[in-house]
Design a protein around this motif. Structure first.
Motif, PDB file in Angstrom:
ATOM      1  N   MET A 189     -19.649 -33.749  41.454  1.00  0.00           N
ATOM      2  CA  MET A 189     -20.806 -33.839  40.549  1.00  0.00           C
ATOM      3  C   MET A 189     -22.141 -33.705  41.285  1.00  0.00           C
ATOM      4  SD  MET A 189     -19.458 -36.806  37.933  1.00  0.00           S
ATOM      5  CE  MET A 189     -20.691 -36.467  36.665  1.00  0.00           C
ATOM      6  N   GLY A 190     -22.115 -33.341  42.550  1.00  0.00           N
ATOM      7  CA  GLY A 190     -23.361 -33.092  43.282  1.00  0.00           C
ATOM      8  C   GLY A 190     -24.201 -34.319  43.532  1.00  0.00           C
ATOM      9  N   ASP A 191     -23.624 -35.511  43.432  1.00  0.00           N
ATOM     10  CA  ASP A 191     -24.415 -36.736  43.593  1.00  0.00           C
ATOM     11  C   ASP A 191     -24.265 -37.368  44.975  1.00  0.00           C
ATOM     12  OD1 ASP A 191     -25.779 -36.913  41.166  1.00  0.00           O
ATOM     13  OD2 ASP A 191     -24.036 -37.734  40.139  1.00  0.00           O
ATOM     14  N   THR A 192     -23.472 -36.760  45.853  1.00  0.00           N
ATOM     15  CA  THR A 192     -23.331 -37.284  47.206  1.00  0.00           C
ATOM     16  C   THR A 192     -24.526 -36.825  48.030  1.00  0.00           C
ATOM     17  OG1 THR A 192     -20.933 -37.183  47.029  1.00  0.00           O
ATOM     18  CG2 THR A 192     -21.856 -37.436  49.229  1.00  0.00           C
ATOM     19  N   VAL A 193     -25.424 -37.744  48.318  1.00  0.00           N
ATOM     20  CA  VAL A 193     -26.647 -37.428  49.053  1.00  0.00           C
ATOM     21  C   VAL A 193     -26.428 -37.622  50.550  1.00  0.00           C
ATOM     22  CG1 VAL A 193     -29.083 -38.022  49.367  1.00  0.00           C
ATOM     23  CG2 VAL A 193     -28.061 -38.047  47.075  1.00  0.00           C
ATOM     24  N   GLY A 194     -25.841 -38.750  50.932  1.00  0.00           N
ATOM     25  CA  GLY A 194     -25.516 -39.009  52.327  1.00  0.00           C
ATOM     26  C   GLY A 194     -24.050 -38.721  52.557  1.00  0.00           C
ATOM     27  N   ARG A 195     -23.763 -37.626  53.241  1.00  0.00           N
ATOM     28  CA  ARG A 195     -22.392 -37.155  53.387  1.00  0.00           C
ATOM     29  C   ARG A 195     -21.652 -37.908  54.490  1.00  0.00           C
ATOM     30  NH1 ARG A 195     -23.082 -30.579  52.537  1.00  0.00           N
ATOM     31  NH2 ARG A 195     -24.513 -30.718  50.767  1.00  0.00           N
ATOM     32  N   VAL A 202     -24.390 -42.221  50.807  1.00  0.00           N
ATOM     33  CA  VAL A 202     -25.430 -42.438  49.810  1.00  0.00           C
ATOM     34  C   VAL A 202     -25.071 -41.587  48.591  1.00  0.00           C
ATOM     35  CG1 VAL A 202     -27.875 -42.250  49.242  1.00  0.00           C
ATOM     36  CG2 VAL A 202     -27.181 -42.865  51.566  1.00  0.00           C
ATOM     37  N   VAL A 203     -24.862 -42.247  47.462  1.00  0.00           N
ATOM     38  CA  VAL A 203     -24.432 -41.562  46.250  1.00  0.00           C
ATOM     39  C   VAL A 203     -25.436 -41.846  45.133  1.00  0.00           C
ATOM     40  CG1 VAL A 203     -22.589 -41.280  44.559  1.00  0.00           C
ATOM     41  CG2 VAL A 203     -22.017 -41.763  46.955  1.00  0.00           C
ATOM     42  N   ARG A 204     -26.012 -40.786  44.611  1.00  0.00           N
ATOM     43  CA  ARG A 204     -26.983 -40.931  43.522  1.00  0.00           C
ATOM     44  C   ARG A 204     -26.300 -41.512  42.286  1.00  0.00           C
ATOM     45  NH1 ARG A 204     -28.049 -36.129  43.194  1.00  0.00           N
ATOM     46  NH2 ARG A 204     -30.044 -35.939  44.310  1.00  0.00           N
ATOM     47  N   ILE A 205     -26.975 -42.433  41.633  1.00  0.00           N
ATOM     48  CA  ILE A 205     -26.504 -42.920  40.340  1.00  0.00           C
ATOM     49  C   ILE A 205     -26.822 -41.834  39.333  1.00  0.00           C
ATOM     50  CG2 ILE A 205     -26.723 -44.707  38.580  1.00  0.00           C
ATOM     51  CD1 ILE A 205     -27.560 -46.621  40.837  1.00  0.00           C
ATOM     52  N   HIS A 206     -25.807 -41.248  38.765  1.00  0.00           N
ATOM     53  CA  HIS A 206     -25.934 -39.999  38.005  1.00  0.00           C
ATOM     54  C   HIS A 206     -27.033 -40.078  36.937  1.00  0.00           C
ATOM     55  CE1 HIS A 206     -24.454 -36.068  36.974  1.00  0.00           C
ATOM     56  NE2 HIS A 206     -24.350 -36.412  35.705  1.00  0.00           N
ATOM     57  N   GLY A 207     -27.884 -39.089  36.990  1.00  0.00           N
ATOM     58  CA  GLY A 207     -28.941 -38.984  35.988  1.00  0.00           C
ATOM     59  C   GLY A 207     -30.145 -39.856  36.257  1.00  0.00           C
ATOM     60  N   THR A 208     -30.214 -40.490  37.440  1.00  0.00           N
ATOM     61  CA  THR A 208     -31.351 -41.355  37.785  1.00  0.00           C
ATOM     62  C   THR A 208     -31.883 -40.968  39.165  1.00  0.00           C
ATOM     63  OG1 THR A 208     -30.201 -43.110  39.011  1.00  0.00           O
ATOM     64  CG2 THR A 208     -30.111 -43.210  36.598  1.00  0.00           C
ATOM     65  N   ASP A 209     -32.955 -41.641  39.568  1.00  0.00           N
ATOM     66  CA  ASP A 209     -33.496 -41.469  40.922  1.00  0.00           C
ATOM     67  C   ASP A 209     -32.964 -42.522  41.881  1.00  0.00           C
ATOM     68  OD1 ASP A 209     -35.087 -39.291  40.176  1.00  0.00           O
ATOM     69  OD2 ASP A 209     -36.711 -40.605  39.494  1.00  0.00           O
ATOM     70  N   ALA A 211     -29.859 -44.725  43.932  1.00  0.00           N
ATOM     71  CA  ALA A 211     -28.612 -44.400  44.622  1.00  0.00           C
ATOM     72  C   ALA A 211     -28.008 -45.675  45.174  1.00  0.00           C
ATOM     73  CB  ALA A 211     -28.858 -43.404  45.747  1.00  0.00           C
ATOM     74  N   VAL A 212     -26.713 -45.610  45.463  1.00  0.00           N
ATOM     75  CA  VAL A 212     -26.042 -46.714  46.132  1.00  0.00           C
ATOM     76  C   VAL A 212     -25.644 -46.272  47.541  1.00  0.00           C
ATOM     77  CG1 VAL A 212     -25.188 -47.878  44.080  1.00  0.00           C
ATOM     78  CG2 VAL A 212     -23.832 -46.046  45.092  1.00  0.00           C
ATOM     79  N   GLY A 213     -25.807 -47.193  48.491  1.00  0.00           N
ATOM     80  CA  GLY A 213     -25.278 -46.989  49.828  1.00  0.00           C
ATOM     81  C   GLY A 213     -23.923 -47.667  49.909  1.00  0.00           C
ATOM     82  N   ILE A 214     -22.977 -47.032  50.590  1.00  0.00           N
ATOM     83  CA  ILE A 214     -21.603 -47.541  50.644  1.00  0.00           C
ATOM     84  C   ILE A 214     -21.116 -47.450  52.086  1.00  0.00           C
ATOM     85  CG2 ILE A 214     -19.265 -47.320  49.712  1.00  0.00           C
ATOM     86  CD1 ILE A 214     -20.570 -45.516  47.492  1.00  0.00           C
ATOM     87  N   THR A 215     -20.553 -48.531  52.600  1.00  0.00           N
ATOM     88  CA  THR A 215     -20.061 -48.521  53.974  1.00  0.00           C
ATOM     89  C   THR A 215     -18.861 -49.433  54.126  1.00  0.00           C
ATOM     90  OG1 THR A 215     -20.700 -48.814  56.301  1.00  0.00           O
ATOM     91  CG2 THR A 215     -21.539 -50.436  54.733  1.00  0.00           C
ATOM     92  N   THR A 216     -18.037 -49.169  55.126  1.00  0.00           N
ATOM     93  CA  THR A 216     -16.982 -50.101  55.521  1.00  0.00           C
ATOM     94  C   THR A 216     -17.020 -50.235  57.040  1.00  0.00           C
ATOM     95  OG1 THR A 216     -15.324 -48.320  55.688  1.00  0.00           O
ATOM     96  CG2 THR A 216     -15.459 -49.521  53.611  1.00  0.00           C
ATOM     97  N   ASP A 217     -16.721 -51.429  57.529  1.00  0.00           N
ATOM     98  CA  ASP A 217     -16.780 -51.624  58.973  1.00  0.00           C
ATOM     99  C   ASP A 217     -16.057 -52.886  59.396  1.00  0.00           C
ATOM    100  OD1 ASP A 217     -17.686 -51.119  61.694  1.00  0.00           O
ATOM    101  OD2 ASP A 217     -19.323 -50.031  60.738  1.00  0.00           O
ATOM    102  N   VAL A 218     -15.599 -52.875  60.633  1.00  0.00           N
ATOM    103  CA  VAL A 218     -15.094 -54.049  61.343  1.00  0.00           C
ATOM    104  C   VAL A 218     -14.799 -53.586  62.758  1.00  0.00           C
ATOM    105  CG1 VAL A 218     -12.640 -53.684  60.805  1.00  0.00           C
ATOM    106  CG2 VAL A 218     -13.446 -55.988  61.320  1.00  0.00           C
TER     107      VAL A 218
END
Length: 500
Positions: A189-195, A202-209, A211-218
């Motif tokens: 859907m073209g909403d992946t901003v940070g690949r 970084v994924v844009r919340i569709h239809g808005t300005d 976005a959510v940041g998403i990470t996993t780590d340990v």
């Protein structure tokens, strides 16, 4: 092990979202551990109701399954939902559209009991709350892990930083994962901003300005060395990854993976890791909203490394302000945020170069971690940062190398190491709470001034430019690092690297 199907999972998500846009759903829950048993008992208990279920109606992948197997099967890509009466046809039409199985398997009752039927006969009739609310609680004996001594950098061999860097970027912990993520569609859907490949997606919340940041780590080797500090670090690292893209950390989910908790030393890892994670969540205002546990992970009596994985999400109010890892241009200032003491205990340098796996892991100063994160997010929000990367595995020189390798044209860096620390400790120490920023000449004074106001250490350590990374009078071409970094995983999987 159950076999996941990412494509079917995506179809299920889209179908559920479409159904949720109607008024058909009363309640919904995914099926995880214990499959249909956990989801049905938990939903009924929360609603104070009972369920009468026809197991003949449950879609099955295998013939001849027993009621026991049907209820406990952990087949993936399934949801259990309660529908408003009369909405069954609507729900089925949506599921059929997405080519998914759909079945009405039962009805709610006011009995507070789970009644299961198979071939017309009752095969189980159980009270719901005792199973859902009265699970056993264990207070297992545990022993706290022995504290490891601090490693003195002067006792660790100093290897040419350029040569050490080439070894580190090609080790399993740091090697590129492109071979994996290039096999999946990460641009839906073209909403992946940070690949993939950065600190956080970084994924844009569709239809808005927004976005959510998403990470996993340990970092399991930290948790093994000191479960308390390792647990704190896992949460702090997720916090740092989100801050590095400009996202305000909002919440985490945890996945606690350990060996056999009946062994006091393993139970000690669990207790101390959770204690550390809890403290970090409290001090960073980064609450746990969900999670799961996987125990008894052992082979021939040998446990896995303690791995309390942390998944974090954060919010960007303006997706256009998100910042990424790659250097953007030559001639920029490289600014290091946070204190550097050259901590080599439990580090990758110690393991890969010195062939040692000892020492206490780096301590996490949560108050400084929070201040540094707030500073970085403010600088990003004010548009003063061209690129940002947190410093973690491998230390400062690895972080800079990753920014160079990710950049268009492999922009290099010339670094000025201080004389107050041994060079190998400054380059590869894994001190926590640090970020590397790329800052233009025009914005440098503002960045340093903001850092001072946040009572956070900030120091210009070099300039971008050229196509080599140089430090301490030695240099290595970024292209050589890139080949080493990209080549390890395809080689390990027995495939030639191509197209990168």
């Amino acid at each position: 092990m159950q076999v996941g199907d990412p494509f079917t999972e995506k179809l299920l998500i889209e179908a559920c979202l479409e159904l949720m846009s109607t008024d058909a759903i009363v309640a919904i829950q995914d099926m995880g551990a214990a499959g249909l048993t956990s989801s049905s008992f938990e939903m009924a208990s929360k609603g104070g109701l009972g369920i009468e279920m026809d197991l003949d109606a449950v879609p099955m992948r295998e013939e001849g399954m027993t009621p026991y197997e049907i209820m406990l099967s952990e087949s993936q890509e399934r949801m259990l939902m309660v529908l408003k009466p009369g909405r069954e046809a609507l729900a089925k039409a949506i599921m059929d559209k997405w080519e998914l199985d759909f079945a009405v398997v039962g009805v709610l009752t006011d009995s507070g009991r789970m009644v299961l039927k198979r071939h017309g006969a009752v095969v189980a009739d159980l009270p719901i709350d005792p199973l859902a609310l009265a699970s056993p609680e264990y207070d297992r004996p545990w022993t706290a892990p022995a504290k490891r001594p601090v490693v003195d950098a002067k006792d660790v061999p100093a290897v040419c930083p350029a040569e050490a860097l080439k070894i580190l970027v090609a080790c399993p912990d740091l090697a590129s994962r492109r071979w994996i993520y290039s096999q999946y569609d990460h641009m839906v859907m073209g909403d992946t901003v940070g690949r993939p490949g950065g600190d956080a997606a970084v994924v844009r919340i569709h239809g808005t300005d927004k976005a959510v940041g998403i990470t996993t780590d340990v970092t399991p080797r930290y948790v093994l060395a000191d479960p308390y500090e390792g647990g704190r670090q896992a949460v702090a690292e997720a916090y740092r990854n989100l801050s590095a893209v400009g996202a305000l950390p909002m919440a985490i989910t945890d996945n606690l993976n350990f060996g056999n908790p009946e062994k006091p030393e393993i139970m000690g890892q669990i207790v101390e890791a959770i204690r550390g994670m809890g403290q970090a969540c409290t001090e960073l205002d980064f609450p746990v909203v969900s999670g799961n546990v996987s125990l008894y992970n052992e082979t021939q009596g040998n446990a896995i490394l303690p791995t309390p994985a942390v998944g974090g999400v954060g919010l960007l109010e303006d997706v256009s302000k998100a910042v990424s890892v790659p250097f953007k241009s030559a001639g920029s200032n490289i600014v290091l945020i946070g204190e550097t003491k050259g901590w080599l205990g439990a580090s990758l340098y110690l393991r890969e170069i010195a062939k040692r796996e000892d020492g206490a892991p780096p301590p996490v100063a949560l108050h400084r971690e929070r201040r540094a994160g707030e500073l970085v997010r403010q600088l990003i929000g004010d548009g003063l940062v061209l690129a940002c990367h947190d410093v973690s595995d491998g230390g400062l020189l690895v972080a800079v190398a990753e920014m160079s390798m990710a950049s268009d044209g492999h922009i290099g860096a010339q670094l000025d190491a201080p004389h107050t620390l041994p060079l190998h400790a400054w380059c590869f120490g894994e001190d926590q709470g640090r970020y590397v920023l790329e800052v233009s000449d025009n914005d440098l004074a503002s960045v340093l001034e903001e850092a001072a106001e946040h009572d956070t250490t900030a120091r210009v350590i070099g300039k971008t430019g050229g196509h080599v990374i140089s430090v301490g009078g030695r240099a290595v071409p970024v292209s050589e690092l890139f080949e080493a970094n990209e080549g390890w995983l395809p080689s390990y999987m027995g495939e030639e690297m191509s197209g990168h």
